[in-house]
Design a protein around this motif. Structure first.
Motif, mmCIF file in Angstrom:
data_model
loop_
_atom_site.group_PDB
_atom_site.id
_atom_site.type_symbol
_atom_site.label_atom_id
_atom_site.label_comp_id
_atom_site.label_asym_id
_atom_site.label_seq_id
_atom_site.Cartn_x
_atom_site.Cartn_y
_atom_site.Cartn_z
ATOM 1 N N GLU A 1 -12.200 0.757 0.120
ATOM 2 C CA GLU A 1 -11.934 0.237 1.462
ATOM 3 C C GLU A 1 -10.765 -0.746 1.381
ATOM 4 O O GLU A 1 -10.952 -1.961 1.391
ATOM 5 N N ALA A 2 -9.539 -0.231 1.296
ATOM 6 C CA ALA A 2 -8.424 -1.080 0.879
ATOM 7 C C ALA A 2 -7.273 -1.150 1.878
ATOM 8 O O ALA A 2 -6.977 -0.194 2.586
ATOM 9 N N VAL A 3 -6.644 -2.333 1.856
ATOM 10 C CA VAL A 3 -5.397 -2.563 2.594
ATOM 11 C C VAL A 3 -4.396 -3.187 1.641
ATOM 12 O O VAL A 3 -4.762 -3.764 0.604
ATOM 13 N N GLY A 4 -3.120 -3.070 1.982
ATOM 14 C CA GLY A 4 -2.091 -3.656 1.143
ATOM 15 C C GLY A 4 -0.718 -3.346 1.683
ATOM 16 O O GLY A 4 -0.564 -2.947 2.842
ATOM 17 N N ALA A 5 0.283 -3.508 0.838
ATOM 18 C CA ALA A 5 1.665 -3.262 1.221
ATOM 19 C C ALA A 5 2.277 -2.220 0.290
ATOM 20 O O ALA A 5 1.983 -2.197 -0.911
ATOM 21 N N VAL A 6 3.111 -1.366 0.842
ATOM 22 C CA VAL A 6 3.801 -0.361 0.035
ATOM 23 C C VAL A 6 4.765 -1.071 -0.909
ATOM 24 O O VAL A 6 5.600 -1.877 -0.487
ATOM 25 N N ALA A 7 4.638 -0.794 -2.201
ATOM 26 C CA ALA A 7 5.522 -1.382 -3.204
ATOM 27 C C ALA A 7 6.675 -0.435 -3.525
ATOM 28 O O ALA A 7 7.848 -0.844 -3.544
ATOM 29 N N VAL A 8 6.333 0.829 -3.802
ATOM 30 C CA VAL A 8 7.334 1.836 -4.180
ATOM 31 C C VAL A 8 6.903 3.162 -3.587
ATOM 32 O O VAL A 8 5.697 3.436 -3.488
ATOM 33 N N VAL A 9 7.855 3.987 -3.197
ATOM 34 C CA VAL A 9 7.532 5.337 -2.727
ATOM 35 C C VAL A 9 8.146 6.356 -3.674
ATOM 36 O O VAL A 9 9.227 6.153 -4.231
ATOM 37 N N ASP B 1 5.934 -1.926 4.038
ATOM 38 C CA ASP B 1 5.025 -1.575 5.125
ATOM 39 C C ASP B 1 3.604 -1.987 4.785
ATOM 40 O O ASP B 1 3.121 -1.759 3.670
ATOM 41 N N ARG B 2 2.910 -2.595 5.747
ATOM 42 C CA ARG B 2 1.493 -2.937 5.599
ATOM 43 C C ARG B 2 0.681 -1.683 5.920
ATOM 44 O O ARG B 2 0.871 -1.057 6.963
ATOM 45 N N VAL B 3 -0.260 -1.332 5.021
ATOM 46 C CA VAL B 3 -0.949 -0.052 5.167
ATOM 47 C C VAL B 3 -2.443 -0.192 4.887
ATOM 48 O O VAL B 3 -2.896 -1.155 4.267
ATOM 49 N N VAL B 4 -3.175 0.816 5.359
ATOM 50 C CA VAL B 4 -4.585 0.985 5.020
ATOM 51 C C VAL B 4 -4.715 2.357 4.384
ATOM 52 O O VAL B 4 -4.006 3.305 4.755
ATOM 53 N N ALA C 1 -9.270 -4.158 6.504
ATOM 54 C CA ALA C 1 -10.150 -3.765 5.407
ATOM 55 C C ALA C 1 -11.418 -3.085 5.902
ATOM 56 O O ALA C 1 -12.128 -2.445 5.116
ATOM 57 N N LEU C 2 -11.708 -3.183 7.201
ATOM 58 C CA LEU C 2 -12.898 -2.533 7.755
ATOM 59 C C LEU C 2 -12.569 -1.262 8.523
ATOM 60 O O LEU C 2 -13.434 -0.686 9.180
ATOM 61 N N VAL C 3 -11.328 -0.809 8.441
ATOM 62 C CA VAL C 3 -10.959 0.444 9.111
ATOM 63 C C VAL C 3 -11.725 1.621 8.518
ATOM 64 O O VAL C 3 -12.233 2.482 9.255
ATOM 65 N N GLU C 4 -11.817 1.693 7.198
ATOM 66 C CA GLU C 4 -12.510 2.833 6.576
ATOM 67 C C GLU C 4 -13.995 2.850 6.946
ATOM 68 O O GLU C 4 -14.517 3.910 7.346
ATOM 69 N N PRO C 5 -14.736 1.728 6.854
ATOM 70 C CA PRO C 5 -16.114 1.751 7.338
ATOM 71 C C PRO C 5 -16.214 2.111 8.808
ATOM 72 O O PRO C 5 -17.160 2.792 9.227
ATOM 73 N N LEU C 6 -15.243 1.660 9.614
ATOM 74 C CA LEU C 6 -15.247 2.011 11.038
ATOM 75 C C LEU C 6 -15.114 3.511 11.222
ATOM 76 O O LEU C 6 -15.774 4.094 12.102
ATOM 77 N N ALA C 7 -14.296 4.175 10.416
ATOM 78 C CA ALA C 7 -14.171 5.634 10.506
ATOM 79 C C ALA C 7 -15.512 6.306 10.228
ATOM 80 O O ALA C 7 -15.882 7.280 10.898
ATOM 81 N N CYS C 8 -16.256 5.787 9.246
ATOM 82 C CA CYS C 8 -17.598 6.321 8.972
ATOM 83 C C CYS C 8 -18.495 6.188 10.196
ATOM 84 O O CYS C 8 -19.221 7.120 10.570
ATOM 85 N N VAL C 9 -18.437 5.030 10.826
ATOM 86 C CA VAL C 9 -19.273 4.764 11.997
ATOM 87 C C VAL C 9 -18.898 5.687 13.151
ATOM 88 O O VAL C 9 -19.766 6.279 13.811
ATOM 89 N N LEU C 10 -17.610 5.848 13.417
ATOM 90 C CA LEU C 10 -17.173 6.694 14.528
ATOM 91 C C LEU C 10 -17.631 8.133 14.334
ATOM 92 O O LEU C 10 -18.055 8.799 15.289
ATOM 93 N N ASN C 11 -17.568 8.616 13.106
ATOM 94 C CA ASN C 11 -18.010 9.977 12.798
ATOM 95 C C ASN C 11 -19.490 10.153 13.122
ATOM 96 O O ASN C 11 -19.908 11.142 13.735
ATOM 97 N N ASN C 12 -20.294 9.173 12.740
ATOM 98 C CA ASN C 12 -21.736 9.287 12.953
ATOM 99 C C ASN C 12 -22.133 9.045 14.401
ATOM 100 O O ASN C 12 -23.079 9.651 14.904
ATOM 101 N N LEU C 13 -21.418 8.179 15.099
ATOM 102 C CA LEU C 13 -21.706 7.980 16.517
ATOM 103 C C LEU C 13 -21.348 9.228 17.317
ATOM 104 O O LEU C 13 -22.010 9.557 18.310
ATOM 105 N N ARG C 14 -20.304 9.918 16.906
ATOM 106 C CA ARG C 14 -19.981 11.185 17.575
ATOM 107 C C ARG C 14 -21.108 12.194 17.376
ATOM 108 O O ARG C 14 -21.492 12.920 18.292
#
Length: 344
Positions: free
Chosen positions: A55-63, A74-77, A138-151
């Protein structure tokens, strides 16, 4: 990293190298998930030596070469639920059930994000909206789990919803349902965690005391969402006729006995939603603009204080091959931060 049941540690490694189409993310923070906890308690299998966390967030270092959707800085999840895009389930619009993904999931048998850096394929890196902090992201990934189950639950406007389990996933379910105007109750056996949920959640959410959770309060629930991974034997008595039970929590050895006659004659739907879809994750990123997810984050500790963080989540490591639940929960959501500014 995960060394054995009841044993985790920190190890110095080289910064991972990049392949074509990959992104190196400087991890800012990783949420400790119930899966991480279950791995250390010996309740969920994982590869020894794997870096935990997903369940991670951070910044792009290298592409890497060929990457065009994100750039350094770029700030990313990170979406840790990989899929190939080529197999039959993927072609049928079911990438969540892709059998060809590498390992079960990031942080289980593919190195995860409780580290300073993580390498991620480009399609699984999403830019965070400017208004979304790392603590919230950092809670975007758990939120995706919740949205899937609420659907899968398909709650109607007039439904009474009961959420079993007052951990971060249960609390997120209650938060989202409350924001939608649903009548929602949350039942949690651990008195400490129930009190934390009562303090953090909207006042419209009824947090039931342990003795209430076994009483008549549950009888009128049209939807029951079990986030514990241990569906109680009497779960059908908690749901009204024509209602729905969603089994959201998972334990590798979890087994439940369901009276089939009651299931049939009372018209109960028993649903397992499975992993979330890529569209669920994208929706979670978007909804994070408006949902105060960071309100559920009670502790942010530096990565090297992982033992203290686990203790807050009722994990008491006892050495190789041994681990036990601690005395009780002292936190809701705990983040392990590689970025020192998040812990100040």
């Amino acid at each position: 990293m995960f060394e054995d049941v009841g044993l985790a540690g920190i190890q110095d490694r080289e910064v991972p190298s990049l392949g074509v189409g990959e992104v190196l993310v400087k991890v800012a923070a990783t949420g400790i998930c119930g899966t991480d906890r279950a791995i250390l308690l010996g309740e969920f299998p994982a590869r020894r030596g794997v870096v935990l966390g997903h369940e991670a967030v951070g910044a792009v270092a290298v592409v890497g070469s060929g990457v065009s959707s994100v750039a350094p800085g770029d700030r990313v999840v990170i979406n840790p639920t990989y899929y190939c895009g080529r197999c039959r389930p993927c072609r049928r619009g079911l990438p969540a059930h892709c059998p060809a993904k590498a390992g079960r999931e990031v942080g289980v048998d593919r190195d995860g994000t409780m580290a300073d850096f993580a390498v991620v394929p480009e399609r699984f890196v999403h830019r965070l909206p400017v208004s979304v902090s790392y603590r919230r992201g950092a809670l975007v990934e758990p939120l995706a789990c919740v949205l899937n189950n609420l659907r899968a639950a398909q709650p109607r406007w007039d439904d009474q919803v009961l959420v079993l389990g007052g951990g971060p996933i249960g609390a997120l379910c209650a938060m989202v349902l409350a924001r939608r105007g649903a009548r929602v109750a949350l039942a949690e056996r651990d008195p400490g965690r129930a009190e934390i949920a009562r303090r953090l959640l909207p006042r419209t959410v009824r947090v039931l005391a342990p003795e209430e959770a076994a009483g008549s309060e549950r009888q009128a629930s049209d939807v029951v969402i079990d986030t514990t991974g241990s569906v109680p034997v009497d779960v059908l008595s908690a749901v009204a006729a024509g209602g729905t039970v969603v089994v959201m929590g998972e334990r590798e050895a979890g087994v439940a006995t369901v009276p089939l006659r009651a299931l049939v004659t009372r018209g109960i739907r028993l649903v397992g939603a499975g992993p979330y879809r890529p569209t669920d994750f994208e929706l979670a990123v978007d909804l994070a603009r408006d949902l105060p997810l960071e309100e559920l984050v009670t502790h942010v500790l530096p990565l090297e204080r992982y033992t203290e963080a686990l203790a807050l989540l009722a994990v008491a490591p006892d050495g190789p091959g041994r681990s036990s639940p601690g005395r009780g929960y002292g936190a809701m959501k705990v983040l392990l931060a590689s970025d020192g500014s998040l812990t100040s």
